[in-house]
Motif scaffolding. Structure first.
Motif, short mmCIF file in Angstrom:
data_model
loop_
_atom_site.label_atom_id
_atom_site.label_comp_id
_atom_site.label_asym_id
_atom_site.label_seq_id
_atom_site.Cartn_x
_atom_site.Cartn_y
_atom_site.Cartn_z
N UNK A 189 54.61 0.16 58.39
CA UNK A 189 55.60 -0.74 57.80
C UNK A 189 55.70 -2.02 58.63
N UNK A 190 55.69 -1.90 59.95
CA UNK A 190 55.72 -3.09 60.81
C UNK A 190 54.47 -3.96 60.58
N UNK A 191 53.34 -3.33 60.41
CA UNK A 191 52.11 -4.06 60.11
C UNK A 191 52.29 -4.86 58.82
N UNK A 192 52.79 -4.21 57.77
CA UNK A 192 53.01 -4.87 56.48
C UNK A 192 54.01 -6.01 56.61
N UNK A 193 55.09 -5.76 57.31
CA UNK A 193 56.12 -6.79 57.51
C UNK A 193 55.53 -7.99 58.26
N UNK A 194 54.74 -7.72 59.28
CA UNK A 194 54.11 -8.78 60.06
C UNK A 194 53.12 -9.62 59.26
N UNK A 195 52.59 -9.06 58.20
CA UNK A 195 51.67 -9.79 57.33
C UNK A 195 52.41 -10.52 56.21
N UNK A 196 53.72 -10.38 56.16
CA UNK A 196 54.51 -11.06 55.15
C UNK A 196 54.49 -10.41 53.78
N UNK A 197 54.09 -9.16 53.71
CA UNK A 197 54.09 -8.46 52.43
C UNK A 197 55.51 -8.29 51.93
N UNK A 198 55.69 -8.37 50.63
CA UNK A 198 57.02 -8.24 50.03
C UNK A 198 57.46 -6.78 49.95
N UNK A 199 56.51 -5.88 49.71
CA UNK A 199 56.82 -4.47 49.51
C UNK A 199 55.67 -3.60 50.00
N UNK A 200 55.99 -2.35 50.27
CA UNK A 200 54.97 -1.32 50.45
C UNK A 200 55.33 -0.18 49.52
N UNK A 201 54.29 0.41 48.95
CA UNK A 201 54.54 1.59 48.14
C UNK A 201 53.66 2.72 48.64
N UNK A 202 53.91 3.90 48.12
CA UNK A 202 53.13 5.08 48.46
C UNK A 202 53.31 6.11 47.38
N UNK A 203 52.40 7.04 47.33
CA UNK A 203 52.49 8.17 46.41
C UNK A 203 52.82 9.39 47.27
N UNK A 204 54.09 9.79 47.24
CA UNK A 204 54.56 10.87 48.11
C UNK A 204 54.36 12.22 47.46
N UNK A 205 53.83 13.16 48.24
CA UNK A 205 53.87 14.53 47.76
C UNK A 205 55.35 14.90 47.66
N UNK A 206 55.69 15.66 46.63
CA UNK A 206 57.11 15.92 46.33
C UNK A 206 57.85 16.50 47.53
N UNK A 207 57.21 17.37 48.29
CA UNK A 207 57.91 17.97 49.44
C UNK A 207 58.25 16.93 50.51
N UNK A 208 57.57 15.76 50.51
CA UNK A 208 57.79 14.72 51.52
C UNK A 208 58.80 13.66 51.09
N UNK A 209 59.35 13.75 49.89
CA UNK A 209 60.30 12.74 49.41
C UNK A 209 61.46 12.53 50.39
N UNK A 210 62.12 13.59 50.88
CA UNK A 210 63.24 13.36 51.82
C UNK A 210 62.82 12.59 53.07
N UNK A 211 61.62 12.85 53.57
CA UNK A 211 61.12 12.12 54.74
C UNK A 211 61.07 10.63 54.45
N UNK A 212 60.46 10.23 53.35
CA UNK A 212 60.34 8.80 53.03
C UNK A 212 61.68 8.17 52.67
N UNK A 213 62.57 8.92 52.06
CA UNK A 213 63.91 8.39 51.76
C UNK A 213 64.63 7.98 53.04
#
Length: 148
Positions: free
Chosen positions: A98-122
């Motif tokens: 995320x820091x890499x993306x922010x440093x490049x000026x990206x507006x957003x990052x997305x990902x395809x989360x395995x359902x069991x990992x949703x709480x982690x990403x939240x």
């Protein structure tokens, strides 16, 4: 990190052997993902994150694709070897990407989360977008984090 793990950004050319080892163990052997789905041919254009123990052995990895036409980059292939799970490696690797993306000026990052990992990403501000889907035989949902 306090457990002696280092996390660093690395190119595919510099880290292929270690990155490939983690992904083969987690995705192909543990989760049963076919080789042809795991090796999608875009690793060379991605930036990768690699977690290493004190001896230089790989413990986890992930990658981020360059931003697309909507200035959104995609995080994927996040994996931690079984013996290192629960020790905050996923957190450190996600933060580095995320820091890499922010440093490049990206507006957003997305990902395809395995359902069991949703709480982690939240926990890190990602929100679900759309409906669930099956990828490589496993349930997933698209998630996104707005950076600016």
């Amino acid at each position: 990190m306090e457990n002696g793990i280092s996390v660093r950004l690395i190119s595919w050319n510099d880290g292929e052997f270690l990155l490939r080892g983690v992904r083969e163990t987690v995705f192909i052997r543990e989760q049963g993902i076919p080789d042809e789905l795991e090796w999608d041919g875009i690793d060379e254009i991605c930036h990768h994150v690699l977690s290493l123990d004190k001896q230089g052995n790989a413990a986890g990895c992930g990658r981020i694709t360059p931003a697309d036409g909507t200035n959104t980059a995609h995080i994927g292939r996040m994996a931690v070897l079984a013996e290192w799970r629960g020790q905050k490696l996923g957190t450190a690797m996600l933060q580095a990407l995320v820091e890499y993306a922010h440093g490049r000026g990206y507006a957003r990052v997305d990902l395809n989360a395995q359902v069991h990992a949703i709480p982690f990403y939240r926990r890190y501000g990602f929100a679900e977008i759309g409906v669930g889907f099956i990828d490589a035989g496993l349930p997933h949902i698209r998630m996104q984090l707005v950076l600016r």
